[in-house]
Motif scaffolding. Structure first.
Motif, PDB file in Angstrom:
ATOM      1  N   LYS A  81      12.201 -18.889   5.985  1.00 14.34           N
ATOM      2  CA  LYS A  81      12.795 -19.472   4.800  1.00 14.34           C
ATOM      3  C   LYS A  81      12.064 -18.960   3.562  1.00 14.34           C
ATOM      4  CE  LYS A  81      13.694 -23.727   7.412  1.00 14.34           C
ATOM      5  NZ  LYS A  81      13.267 -25.137   7.595  1.00 14.34           N
ATOM      6  N   VAL A  82      12.766 -18.933   2.449  1.00 15.87           N
ATOM      7  CA  VAL A  82      12.171 -18.464   1.204  1.00 15.87           C
ATOM      8  C   VAL A  82      10.984 -19.365   0.835  1.00 15.87           C
ATOM      9  CG1 VAL A  82      12.559 -18.077  -1.261  1.00 15.87           C
ATOM     10  CG2 VAL A  82      14.360 -17.525   0.398  1.00 15.87           C
ATOM     11  N   GLY A  83       9.877 -18.744   0.484  1.00 18.65           N
ATOM     12  CA  GLY A  83       8.701 -19.497   0.060  1.00 18.65           C
ATOM     13  C   GLY A  83       7.718 -19.809   1.170  1.00 18.65           C
ATOM     14  N   MET A  84       8.096 -19.539   2.440  1.00 17.41           N
ATOM     15  CA  MET A  84       7.176 -19.794   3.544  1.00 17.41           C
ATOM     16  C   MET A  84       6.039 -18.775   3.533  1.00 17.41           C
ATOM     17  SD  MET A  84       7.630 -22.359   5.503  1.00 17.41           S
ATOM     18  CE  MET A  84       8.829 -23.689   5.620  1.00 17.41           C
ATOM     19  N   LYS A  85       4.803 -19.253   3.543  1.00 14.84           N
ATOM     20  CA  LYS A  85       3.640 -18.371   3.458  1.00 14.84           C
ATOM     21  C   LYS A  85       3.144 -17.925   4.829  1.00 14.84           C
ATOM     22  CE  LYS A  85       2.041 -20.211  -0.959  1.00 14.84           C
ATOM     23  NZ  LYS A  85       0.912 -20.843  -1.703  1.00 14.84           N
ATOM     24  N   GLY A  86       3.537 -18.617   5.878  1.00 15.32           N
ATOM     25  CA  GLY A  86       3.128 -18.212   7.209  1.00 15.32           C
ATOM     26  C   GLY A  86       1.750 -18.725   7.602  1.00 15.32           C
ATOM     27  N   ILE A  87       1.390 -18.439   8.849  1.00 15.23           N
ATOM     28  CA  ILE A  87       0.135 -18.888   9.445  1.00 15.23           C
ATOM     29  C   ILE A  87      -0.751 -17.663   9.662  1.00 15.23           C
ATOM     30  CG2 ILE A  87      -0.900 -20.073  11.409  1.00 15.23           C
ATOM     31  CD1 ILE A  87       2.020 -21.145  11.968  1.00 15.23           C
ATOM     32  N   PRO A  88      -1.961 -17.639   9.124  1.00 18.19           N
ATOM     33  CA  PRO A  88      -2.827 -16.473   9.348  1.00 18.19           C
ATOM     34  C   PRO A  88      -3.318 -16.414  10.797  1.00 18.19           C
ATOM     35  CG  PRO A  88      -3.997 -18.161   8.097  1.00 18.19           C
ATOM     36  CD  PRO A  88      -2.585 -18.639   8.233  1.00 18.19           C
ATOM     37  N   VAL A  89      -3.125 -15.274  11.426  1.00 10.96           N
ATOM     38  CA  VAL A  89      -3.611 -15.041  12.785  1.00 10.96           C
ATOM     39  C   VAL A  89      -4.251 -13.664  12.833  1.00 10.96           C
ATOM     40  CG1 VAL A  89      -1.934 -16.551  13.922  1.00 10.96           C
ATOM     41  CG2 VAL A  89      -1.359 -14.147  13.542  1.00 10.96           C
ATOM     42  N   LEU A  90      -5.201 -13.511  13.731  1.00  7.17           N
ATOM     43  CA  LEU A  90      -5.912 -12.245  13.882  1.00  7.17           C
ATOM     44  C   LEU A  90      -5.342 -11.510  15.085  1.00  7.17           C
ATOM     45  CD1 LEU A  90      -8.230 -11.292  12.051  1.00  7.17           C
ATOM     46  CD2 LEU A  90      -9.831 -12.001  13.834  1.00  7.17           C
ATOM     47  N   VAL A  91      -4.932 -10.258  14.884  1.00  7.22           N
ATOM     48  CA  VAL A  91      -4.313  -9.485  15.967  1.00  7.22           C
ATOM     49  C   VAL A  91      -5.089  -8.186  16.171  1.00  7.22           C
ATOM     50  CG1 VAL A  91      -2.047 -10.461  15.489  1.00  7.22           C
ATOM     51  CG2 VAL A  91      -2.685  -8.310  14.420  1.00  7.22           C
ATOM     52  N   ARG A 128      -2.771 -11.040  10.141  1.00  2.00           N
ATOM     53  CA  ARG A 128      -1.320 -10.999   9.933  1.00  2.00           C
ATOM     54  C   ARG A 128      -0.810 -12.420   9.705  1.00  2.00           C
ATOM     55  NH1 ARG A 128       0.750  -6.405  12.631  1.00  2.00           N
ATOM     56  NH2 ARG A 128      -0.698  -4.673  12.229  1.00  2.00           N
ATOM     57  N   LYS A 129       0.462 -12.507   9.354  1.00  2.00           N
ATOM     58  CA  LYS A 129       1.104 -13.800   9.168  1.00  2.00           C
ATOM     59  C   LYS A 129       2.114 -14.035  10.301  1.00  2.00           C
ATOM     60  CE  LYS A 129      -1.023 -15.224   5.527  1.00  2.00           C
ATOM     61  NZ  LYS A 129      -0.389 -15.464   4.229  1.00  2.00           N
ATOM     62  N   ALA A 130       2.006 -15.205  10.905  1.00  2.00           N
ATOM     63  CA  ALA A 130       2.945 -15.623  11.941  1.00  2.00           C
ATOM     64  C   ALA A 130       3.745 -16.812  11.419  1.00  2.00           C
ATOM     65  CB  ALA A 130       2.193 -15.991  13.219  1.00  2.00           C
TER      66      ALA A 130
END
Length: 291
Positions: free
Chosen positions: A85-95, A114-116
């Protein structure tokens, strides 16, 4: 310093600051867990839903999206036809990123932030993955027999109980899945831990309960007859060892989930064979089969 070099260094500094913030957040969350049973149960619930995510990434998901159900990287959702959705910043994860060679010649690997996004972050309403049926869940659990234990049914007694003296798990007859699955997952986990690590039933029980809790979370079943231990009973007293202790819970969950998925795949292959049996063949009985 030219503009390109300046912008590149600013970009790299920003990325490093974001990675440092992620690592500090994970460290702080780890340090809080032993004294916070409610946070511990939330972590187990999320890690159970996402057993293939590292401990650090699961803790990051708990922090940014404590009700997460299905989490994937942006690119993976995009391949499936979904966007946040517009404005979603995501969850920081390490890959895992690219490999490199250290000065001493050994190989290492870079890790990228990255962002999940959870399924709740997406535009539209993607369907949740279907949970395997009750019989498949139980068969998958019972096929996970690392220690070769046996099963027996009883009319009375606990929902499920492992007896180390006979290497047998007894199962009370005629139970609903919401009681049988958690109890059976707990006892199988206890038997597995004793086989792999030694110790007594009482020694491994706290971790067995946590593993069963995570499996219930994975398959959207209530942990009806499970009581979580205090976090320090599982994580120990040394903060340097917290992550390893939590990984010792996560890895058996992955193995048991794989056991269930193997049953699912076998059923799918059987259905395909029924609809497309292939060319007729003559079955022959060999001497070996007659012995």
């Amino acid at each position: 310093m030219d503009e390109y070099t300046k912008n590149k260094e600013l970009f790299l500094a920003q990325k490093q600051a974001e990675k440092d913030a992620y690592l500090n957040g994970v460290r702080d969350a780890l340090e809080r867990l032993p004294a916070n049973p409610s946070e511990f149960s939330r972590y187990l619930t999320i890690q159970g839903r996402l057993p293939d995510y590292s401990v650090g990434n699961a803790l990051s998901i708990v922090r940014y999206c404590p009700d997460a159900r299905v989490v994937r990287l942006y690119a993976n959702w995009e391949k499936l036809g979904y966007k946040p959705k517009v404005g979603m910043k995501g969850i920081p994860v390490l890959v895992p990123g690219t490999e490199y060679t250290r000065p001493d010649g050994t190989r290492g690997r870079h890790y990228d932030l990255r962002k999940a996004f959870d399924i709740s972050h997406l535009q539209g309403s993607p369907a949740m993955p279907l949970r395997p049926g009750n019989r498949v869940l139980l068969r998958g659990l019972m096929e996970y027999q690392a220690g070769g234990w046996e099963y027996t049914s009883v009319k009375d007694g606990p929902d499920a109980q492992y007896d180390p003296s006979t290497n047998t798990i007894s199962i009370r007859e005629q139970q609903p899945i919401q009681y049988l699955f958690p109890a059976l997952a707990r006892e199988i986990s206890a038997a597995d831990l004793m086989m792999r690590e030694g110790g007594t039933y009482e020694d491994v029980l706290p971790r067995a309960v946590c593993i069963a809790w995570m499996l219930c979370s994975h398959y959207e079943l209530p942990p009806a007859n499970l009581k979580l231990p205090q976090p320090e009973a599982v994580m120990g007293a040394d903060a340097r060892d917290y992550r390893r202790q939590l990984d010792r819970l996560r890895l058996p969950v992955m193995s048991m989930v794989n056991s269930v998925e193997n049953v699912v795949r076998r059923q799918e292959r059987a259905k395909e064979a029924e609809t497309d049996p292939g060319p007729a063949r003559e079955d022959k009985i060999t001497e070996m089969e007659l012995i």
